[in-house]
Design a protein around this motif. Sequence first.
Motif, PDB file in Angstrom:
ATOM      1  N   LEU A   1       0.665  10.385  -4.306  1.00  0.00           N
ATOM      2  CA  LEU A   1       1.165  11.356  -3.345  1.00  0.00           C
ATOM      3  C   LEU A   1       2.284  12.198  -3.963  1.00  0.00           C
TER       4      LEU A   1
ATOM      5  N   SER B   1       7.246  12.294  -0.989  1.00  0.00           N
ATOM      6  CA  SER B   1       6.314  11.173  -1.050  1.00  0.00           C
ATOM      7  C   SER B   1       6.982   9.873  -0.621  1.00  0.00           C
TER       8      SER B   1
ATOM      9  N   GLY C   1       2.073   1.754  -3.499  1.00  0.00           N
ATOM     10  CA  GLY C   1       0.990   2.259  -4.348  1.00  0.00           C
ATOM     11  C   GLY C   1       0.633   3.702  -4.048  1.00  0.00           C
ATOM     12  N   LEU C   2       0.617   4.057  -2.783  1.00  0.00           N
ATOM     13  CA  LEU C   2       0.255   5.416  -2.375  1.00  0.00           C
ATOM     14  C   LEU C   2       1.318   6.433  -2.771  1.00  0.00           C
ATOM     15  N   SER C   3       2.562   5.993  -2.873  1.00  0.00           N
ATOM     16  CA  SER C   3       3.638   6.939  -3.184  1.00  0.00           C
ATOM     17  C   SER C   3       3.436   7.613  -4.544  1.00  0.00           C
ATOM     18  N   HIS C   4       2.815   6.917  -5.470  1.00  0.00           N
ATOM     19  CA  HIS C   4       2.640   7.477  -6.817  1.00  0.00           C
ATOM     20  C   HIS C   4       1.679   8.667  -6.842  1.00  0.00           C
TER      21      HIS C   4
ATOM     22  N   GLY D   1       0.815  -1.209   0.000  1.00  0.00           N
ATOM     23  CA  GLY D   1       0.000   0.000   0.000  1.00  0.00           C
ATOM     24  C   GLY D   1       0.853   1.265   0.000  1.00  0.00           C
ATOM     25  N   ALA D   2       1.949   1.241   0.738  1.00  0.00           N
ATOM     26  CA  ALA D   2       2.856   2.391   0.760  1.00  0.00           C
ATOM     27  C   ALA D   2       3.429   2.633  -0.634  1.00  0.00           C
TER      28      ALA D   2
ATOM     29  N   VAL E   1       5.952   7.718   2.805  1.00  0.00           N
ATOM     30  CA  VAL E   1       5.433   6.339   2.818  1.00  0.00           C
ATOM     31  C   VAL E   1       6.447   5.383   3.424  1.00  0.00           C
TER      32      VAL E   1
END
Length: 106
Positions: free
Chosen positions: A78, A87, A73-76, A70-71, A91
């Motif tokens: 963000l 970002s 995936g979220l970095s993109h 998830g981290a 994460v």
Amino acid sequence: MKNCLKDPESLKTAPVIAAGLIGGWQIARATGIRPIGGAVLAAAGVLAGRSWLARKGAATTAGLGAAYLGAFGLSHPLAKRIGPWPSVLTVTATAAGAAYWFGDRN
């Protein structure tokens, strides 16, 4: 042949998670070959997961593995809001903190 991997129960996983996220991103960025960065990310996840499973069991391993992915995936998305370095560092701190709190502490 002697096993070259550290005993899974003694490996601290927070630094492994940090290396996987930051190292994978930097390698992909430096080479321009995203799958190489993904291989670093995957290798760190497998190494950490091996330790979580040995120490904490399947449920914790699944939760921390999901947090790690998830981290990533979220970095993109963000990165589009706050920039790539902030970002990745955000994460990474979150995922490594979770790895320490739920996986590494006694």
